[in-house]
Design a protein around this motif. Structure first.
Motif, short mmCIF file in Angstrom:
data_model
loop_
_atom_site.label_atom_id
_atom_site.label_comp_id
_atom_site.label_asym_id
_atom_site.label_seq_id
_atom_site.Cartn_x
_atom_site.Cartn_y
_atom_site.Cartn_z
N HIS A 1 0.84 -1.21 0.00
CA HIS A 1 0.00 0.00 0.00
C HIS A 1 0.87 1.26 0.00
CE1 HIS A 1 -3.70 2.28 1.20
NE2 HIS A 1 -2.78 3.12 1.62
N ARG A 2 1.81 1.30 0.91
CA ARG A 2 2.61 2.52 1.09
C ARG A 2 3.58 2.73 -0.08
NH1 ARG A 2 2.87 2.16 7.76
NH2 ARG A 2 0.62 2.47 7.93
N PHE B 1 4.76 5.69 -5.29
CA PHE B 1 4.81 5.64 -6.75
C PHE B 1 3.80 6.62 -7.36
CE2 PHE B 1 3.13 3.84 -10.73
CZ PHE B 1 4.29 3.80 -11.48
N LEU B 2 2.59 6.59 -6.86
CA LEU B 2 1.53 7.44 -7.42
C LEU B 2 1.85 8.92 -7.27
CD1 LEU B 2 -1.53 5.39 -6.09
CD2 LEU B 2 -0.84 5.64 -8.49
N PHE C 1 12.88 0.45 -7.75
CA PHE C 1 12.63 1.55 -8.70
C PHE C 1 12.47 2.88 -7.95
CE2 PHE C 1 9.30 3.96 -11.16
CZ PHE C 1 10.10 4.33 -12.23
N LEU C 2 11.82 2.82 -6.79
CA LEU C 2 11.58 4.04 -6.01
C LEU C 2 12.77 4.42 -5.13
CD1 LEU C 2 7.90 3.24 -4.92
CD2 LEU C 2 8.61 4.94 -6.63
N GLY C 3 13.82 3.56 -5.12
CA GLY C 3 14.99 3.85 -4.29
C GLY C 3 14.79 3.50 -2.83
N ASP D 1 5.90 6.83 3.41
CA ASP D 1 4.95 7.09 2.33
C ASP D 1 4.60 8.59 2.30
OD1 ASP D 1 2.89 7.70 4.09
OD2 ASP D 1 1.78 5.84 3.78
N PRO D 2 3.78 9.02 1.34
CA PRO D 2 3.51 10.46 1.22
C PRO D 2 2.76 11.08 2.40
CG PRO D 2 2.87 9.28 -0.78
CD PRO D 2 3.17 8.26 0.25
#
Ligand SMILES: [Zn+2]
Length: 220
Positions: free
Chosen positions: A79-80, A85-86, A119-121, A126-127
């Motif tokens: 989820h996080r 990513f989004l 990919f996100l490092g 999370d945001p």
């Protein structure tokens, strides 16, 4: 073993309700959180117990087993990561991603989530400032304060939110309160505990107790 969408959501909710200490969760609390009749909750609990994902005895609370905990943490991790990513890669606002991540978190592929993570490092938060469990399932909850615990004159850094409702996040956007920003309490209204808060040494605004109660901060 594959778990259904609903099963995973139950495990996630039990995890959230049992808190850090892994307390027993009542069937009533689950019925309330899932907006489901107690009878349907009982059916689901029986199923989860058969799969060895929870400890459950009738008329008593439930607790996640070790494997149930693993599934719950993995869903939270997905989820996080999807929320990161989004926001970071697709340009969504932090107020827009929760519901989409509620769907994406149930994609079973472990390979996909590991690729996404690298990919996100390997992001740690999370945001919304919530910590992302690592691939081994370690989840460290940071010790943040709630803004209502902060005294006048103290400067703190905004680290997260307790309320993830889009309307709350949009309210913060309008007020210019974002993750990482510095807040200083200038005044607290004795009557209703609303506070006058200076943001980034610039504008000062009044925030209600309801807002303060939902902001996680850290002393600098
Ligand atoms: Zn979310």
């Amino acid at each position: 073993m594959q778990n259904s969408f609903t099963e995973e959501n139950y495990l996630k909710i039990i995890h959230a309700l049992s808190g850090r200490d892994g307390l027993e969760v009542s069937t009533n609390a689950l019925a309330e959180s899932t907006s489901t009749r107690a009878a349907s909750v009982t059916d689901m609990l029986r199923k989860l117990a058969e799969k060895g994902l929870i400890h459950y005895k009738k008329y008593q609370g439930v607790r996640l087993t070790e494997s149930g905990e693993k599934v719950a943490i993995n869903v939270i991790r997905k989820h996080r990561l999807w929320e990161v990513f989004l926001v970071e890669k697709l340009g969504f606002g932090w107020d827009e991603v929760h519901d989409i991540a509620e769907e994406l978190e149930h994609i079973p592929s472990d390979h996909l989530v590991e690729r996404l993570d690298s990919f996100l490092g390997h992001p740690r938060f999370d945001p919304h400032g919530d910590p992302i469990p690592d691939a081994k399932g370690n989840l460290t909850e940071p010790d943040y304060l709630i803004l209502t615990d902060v005294e006048i004159g103290e400067k703190v850094r905004m680290m997260g939110v307790l309320d993830h409702a889009p309307s709350f996040l949009q309210h913060l956007d309008r007020a210019g309160i974002t993750l990482g920003c510095i807040l200083e309490i200038k005044e607290i209204n004795e009557y209703d505990k609303s506070a006058s808060v200076q943001i980034e040494d610039k504008q000062t605004l009044f925030i209600s107790l309801e807002v303060s109660k939902n902001l996680l901060v850290q002393r600098r």
